[in-house]
Design a protein around this motif. Structure first.
Motif: not given
Length: 276
Positions: A30-31, A41, A158-160, A163, A167
């Motif tokens: 998930s991203c 998310w 969250y941004d792909c 990430t 995190k």
């Protein structure tokens, strides 16, 4: 005498946290590249945050976080490199107000001589580069950012695109909310940097010093920020010999990736130190 304790997480512990987050199935799947899936998310990430020791206050701060479009804009611009990586030192110092940083640094050194003497005794870091960083990052605390720290940290995590790097910093930010070093409403810079010298949350956890003795590391406190910055620089190899080509310069290199920024800190720091 300043009473303090150090909240010092080793780099190995930080790396282990990063690896545990990357390996988490819920996070790997998930991203996003826009606000559409952000709330879902957050709900997924809350499980991993709780598994990494985040308590009720941190989890509530995560639940209340909002997608920050400004964070994404800042990150996109930063990823392009920017003029700070190409401009000359003289141009950079004019744009950043180098003369004002030196004069302001000298003034604040006189006002806080005892604190900076103690920092040098404990960490071997002279006042000049600390004051140069303080002036460069926030204008000596006049502007420490206008973005919600937790929302910015959550958005960039969250941004792909980045990430995995961010995190662990989000986990750290939520842990700091639990501990009182941040609040759900704390304001900082676009990537979640916080305090007088603009630390990412993971670096607060690793290098943060409770220098004012109030039981928490809060980099809106000047003593906490200065001792923490000295701790960071020493941990990255800084010594009193910190000019380019000297061994201690690697401490400044650890602070910022832009060569012209590194050179500016060394130059301004030396000019401030020369006034002692």
């Amino acid at each position: 005498m300043i009473a303090f304790k150090t909240t010092l997480k080793t780099l190995a512990a930080g790396a282990a946290l990063a690896l545990s987050l990357i390996a988490s199935p819920s996070l790997a799947a998930s991203c996003g590249n826009g606000p559409g899936g952000f709330d879902q998310w957050k709900a997924e990430f809350a499980q991993t945050a709780q598994a990494n020791g985040v308590g009720s206050r941190g989890l509530q701060a995560l639940a209340n976080a909002r997608y920050n479009n400004k964070t994404i804009s800042i990150d996109r611009a930063a990823q392009k490199g920017g003029s700070a990586f190409t401009m000359s030192l003289d141009t950079f110092l004019k744009k950043r107000g180098g003369n004002a940083i030196v004069s302001g640094g000298k003034q604040r050194l006189r006002q806080n001589q005892g604190m900076f003497n103690d920092i040098q005794r404990r960490y071997g870091i002279t006042p000049g580069p600390l004051l140069a960083i303080w002036g460069m990052e926030t204008g000596f605390g006049r502007f420490m950012g206008s973005e919600n720290v937790v929302s910015s940290a959550a958005t960039i995590a969250y941004d792909c695109r980045r990430t995995d790097f961010f995190k662990p910093h989000l986990i750290a930010a939520l842990q700091l909310v639990d501990r009182g070093g941040l609040s759900a409403n704390s304001k900082g810079a676009g990537h979640g940097e916080y305090g007088h010298t603009q630390f990412l949350a993971g670096n607060i956890m690793r290098y943060g010093v409770d220098a004012d003795g109030n039981g928490r590391v809060d980099l809106s406190s000047l003593p906490d920020a200065m001792y923490s910055t000295a701790n960071f620089l020493r941990s990255h190899g800084m010594t009193p010999n910190y000019q380019p080509g000297q061994a201690g310069f690697r401490g400044i290199q650890g602070w910022n990736a832009a060569p012209v920024y590194q050179q500016a800190i060394a130059k301004l720091g030396a000019e401030i130190d020369a006034s002692r």
